[in-house]
Design an enzyme around this catalytic site. Structure first.
Site, PDB file in Angstrom:
ATOM      1  CB  THR A 134     -17.785 156.438  75.161  1.00  0.00           C
ATOM      2  OG1 THR A 134     -16.852 156.357  76.267  1.00  0.00           O
ATOM      3  CG2 THR A 134     -17.147 155.848  74.050  1.00  0.00           C
ATOM      4  CG  ASP A 135     -14.745 159.369  78.740  1.00  0.00           C
ATOM      5  OD1 ASP A 135     -15.315 158.406  78.602  1.00  0.00           O
ATOM      6  OD2 ASP A 135     -14.727 159.917  79.890  1.00  0.00           O
ATOM      7  CD  GLU A 136     -14.849 153.426  78.378  1.00  0.00           C
ATOM      8  OE1 GLU A 136     -14.384 152.385  77.997  1.00  0.00           O
ATOM      9  OE2 GLU A 136     -15.912 153.359  79.227  1.00  0.00           O
ATOM     10  CE1 TYR A 159     -18.624 150.885  74.194  1.00  0.00           C
ATOM     11  CE2 TYR A 159     -17.066 151.901  75.699  1.00  0.00           C
ATOM     12  CZ  TYR A 159     -18.297 151.883  74.901  1.00  0.00           C
ATOM     13  OH  TYR A 159     -19.265 152.886  75.195  1.00  0.00           O
ATOM     14  CE  LYS A 163     -19.995 154.466  71.095  1.00  0.00           C
ATOM     15  NZ  LYS A 163     -21.618 154.526  70.547  1.00  0.00           N
TER      16      LYS A 163
HETATM   17  N1  NAD Z   1     -23.032 153.763  79.870  1.00  0.00           N
HETATM   18  C1  NAD Z   1     -21.865 154.982  79.858  1.00  0.00           C
HETATM   19  O1  NAD Z   1     -21.442 155.295  81.056  1.00  0.00           O
HETATM   20  C2  NAD Z   1     -21.958 155.687  78.420  1.00  0.00           C
HETATM   21  C3  NAD Z   1     -21.235 156.729  78.555  1.00  0.00           C
HETATM   22  C4  NAD Z   1     -20.832 157.389  77.369  1.00  0.00           C
HETATM   23  C5  NAD Z   1     -21.300 156.814  76.237  1.00  0.00           C
HETATM   24  N2  NAD Z   1     -22.027 155.854  76.223  1.00  0.00           N
HETATM   25  C6  NAD Z   1     -22.599 155.237  74.826  1.00  0.00           C
HETATM   26  O2  NAD Z   1     -24.123 155.532  75.155  1.00  0.00           O
HETATM   27  C7  NAD Z   1     -24.740 154.489  74.431  1.00  0.00           C
HETATM   28  C8  NAD Z   1     -25.791 153.630  75.184  1.00  0.00           C
HETATM   29  O3  NAD Z   1     -25.089 153.354  76.331  1.00  0.00           O
HETATM   30  P1  NAD Z   1     -25.933 152.556  77.520  1.00  0.00           P
HETATM   31  O4  NAD Z   1     -24.883 152.560  78.633  1.00  0.00           O
HETATM   32  O5  NAD Z   1     -27.288 153.073  77.424  1.00  0.00           O
HETATM   33  O6  NAD Z   1     -25.789 151.025  76.808  1.00  0.00           O
HETATM   34  P2  NAD Z   1     -26.735 149.677  77.215  1.00  0.00           P
HETATM   35  O7  NAD Z   1     -25.726 148.624  76.707  1.00  0.00           O
HETATM   36  O8  NAD Z   1     -27.231 150.040  78.438  1.00  0.00           O
HETATM   37  O9  NAD Z   1     -27.896 149.793  75.994  1.00  0.00           O
HETATM   38  C9  NAD Z   1     -27.628 149.360  74.670  1.00  0.00           C
HETATM   39  C10 NAD Z   1     -28.972 149.174  73.954  1.00  0.00           C
HETATM   40  O10 NAD Z   1     -28.652 149.169  72.437  1.00  0.00           O
HETATM   41  C11 NAD Z   1     -29.192 147.916  72.045  1.00  0.00           C
HETATM   42  N3  NAD Z   1     -28.625 147.155  70.883  1.00  0.00           N
HETATM   43  C12 NAD Z   1     -27.457 146.759  71.072  1.00  0.00           C
HETATM   44  N4  NAD Z   1     -26.988 146.130  69.828  1.00  0.00           N
HETATM   45  C13 NAD Z   1     -27.987 146.492  68.704  1.00  0.00           C
HETATM   46  C14 NAD Z   1     -28.274 146.370  67.677  1.00  0.00           C
HETATM   47  N5  NAD Z   1     -27.379 145.445  66.996  1.00  0.00           N
HETATM   48  N6  NAD Z   1     -29.423 146.733  67.208  1.00  0.00           N
HETATM   49  C15 NAD Z   1     -30.282 147.468  67.834  1.00  0.00           C
HETATM   50  N7  NAD Z   1     -30.014 147.498  69.168  1.00  0.00           N
HETATM   51  C16 NAD Z   1     -28.922 147.163  69.733  1.00  0.00           C
HETATM   52  C17 NAD Z   1     -29.455 147.086  73.193  1.00  0.00           C
HETATM   53  O11 NAD Z   1     -30.505 146.169  73.083  1.00  0.00           O
HETATM   54  C18 NAD Z   1     -29.662 148.063  74.360  1.00  0.00           C
HETATM   55  O12 NAD Z   1     -31.091 148.446  74.557  1.00  0.00           O
HETATM   56  C19 NAD Z   1     -23.821 153.587  73.714  1.00  0.00           C
HETATM   57  O13 NAD Z   1     -23.519 154.117  72.411  1.00  0.00           O
HETATM   58  C20 NAD Z   1     -22.648 154.008  74.702  1.00  0.00           C
HETATM   59  O14 NAD Z   1     -21.300 153.775  73.956  1.00  0.00           O
HETATM   60  C21 NAD Z   1     -22.356 155.203  77.427  1.00  0.00           C
END
Ligand code: NAD
Length: 355
Positions: A134-136, A159, A163
């Protein structure tokens, strides 16, 4: 009958989450000669209903595994003879990281470490590790400027700190062991299948129900939004063509304050539903501690190196997204009621009885 052979066998961790499920919906039909193994332990954020349309595809399967459990992961990697991983599994909600940081540390750091160790054991097979971040991790910007791949890491929430720790481990495995890694740092995503605790679906649901629309602080925090399908296309590109050890910032140049975003959602909803103006429901609430003021991504490197650029304009993407949630109220209510979590039991009950 012999096992089908695949050109690549890729584990996608967190494939039942918001971005993971959009990514699998993109990849599975696009690469019929690859096997995709969705590795997800189904926390509250994991929703297998999102993947109904690809569930019976030959080149897709689901493994209910917690990435914190090394032995179970190892067995899965061996059984599917994985040749790469796209790692999205994470605890991802900043508010939850403030009230309960422990799961963020164990999943986002220890879980990432487990996956890196497994990847290290498969380097002779040309294993590629794609870390989705993430950009965070870069912290907060002032009024001007952008995050580039050279920006220093200054995470401000548990968080983003967890990351950032994952990103550092990934980098170290490349530098120390020569593991083939790529990292992508993306801005805020929006689009279909986002759990309704996150800003955009939460506002849509509340506004429809005539409930308050809570906006943190003065609402002037700036986020840079990208449609999730644009993010998925960037991941696809970087996984296939990104240079070993490379980091790529991904963003849509759509900077907007939280307040203006909520006002825009209200305007679209007011128009579509033919109601009284819904922005009257906006309510300012106490700010989140450590709330980053502004994020903005400079995505010129990925554009220059790999030719990626977003397809969606923010206006079109937001209008489409609002309509998607209006068309999927049943999906939304099943998320809120918790009914979605029974989907695994219904669909995979046979398999659980067999094992
Ligand atoms: N949502 C955003 O805007 C955004 C932006 C940039 C990066 N990201 C990154 O992208 C990735 C996905 O984000 P998202 O928004 O889809 O998240 P989300 O919370 O919707 O989904 C996370 C998934 O990971 C699974 N999970 C969590 N802990 C787990 C574990 N211990 N073992 C196995 N599975 C596990 C959950 O069941 C879920 O299906 C993350 O790594 C996040 O940091 C998200």
């Amino acid at each position: 009958m012999g096992q089908r052979s695949y050109a690549k066998r890729i584990g996608v961790t967190g494939g039942a989450g918001f971005i993971g499920s959009n990514l699998l919906l993109h990849l599975v039909p696009r690469y019929p000669d690859y096997l995709f193994v969705n590795i997800d332990c189904l926390t509250y954020a994991g929703n297998l209903m999102n993947l109904e349309s690809i569930e019976s595809k030959d080149n897709y399967c689901f493994e209910k595994i917690d990435i914190r459990q090394f032995e179970t992961l190892l067995e899965c990697f061996d059984r599917h003879d994985l040749t790469g991983v796209i790692h999205l599994a994470a605890e991802s909600h900043v508010d939850r990281s403030i009230t309960g940081p422990s799961a963020f540390v164990s999943t986002n750091i220890n879980g990432t470490f487990n996956l890196l160790e497994l990847a290290r054991g498969r380097m002779d097979r040309g294993f590629r590790f794609h870390h989705v971040s993430t950009d965070e991790v870069y912290g907060s910007l002032g009024e001007t400027g952008y995050f580039t791949e050279q920006s220093p890491y200054r995470p401000n929430s548990p968080y983003s700190a967890s990351k950032a720790a994952g990103d550092h481990l990934v980098r170290a495995y490349h530098e120390t062991y020569g593991l083939d890694v790529v990292t992508t740092n993306c801005s805020n995503n929006y689009g279909p299948y986002q759990f309704p605790e996150k800003l955009i679906p939460l506002m849509i649901r509340n506004a429809r129900a005539g409930l308050k629309l809570p906006v943190y602080g003065d609402g002037r925090n700036v986020r840079d939004w990208l449609h999730v399908q644009d993010h998925c296309e960037a991941i696809d590109l970087v996984f296939h063509e990104g240079s070993k050890g490379g980091s790529y910032n991904i963003g849509g140049h759509n900077e907007i304050t939280n307040l203006e975003l909520v006002q825009r959602i209200c305007a679209i909803l007011t128009d579509r539903l033919g109601t009284e103006p819904l922005d009257r429901l906006i309510t300012f609430v106490e700010d989140r501690p450590g709330h980053d003021r502004r994020y903005a991504i400079d995505a010129s490197y990925i554009q220059r190196e790999l030719g990626w650029k977003p397809r969606y304009t923010f206006a079109d993407g937001l209008a489409q997204t609002v309509q998607w949630y209006l068309d999927h109220t049943n999906w939304m209510e099943r998320c809120v009621s918790g009914d979605y979590s029974k989907y695994y039991d219904r669909m995979y009950a046979d398999r659980r009885e067999m094992t």
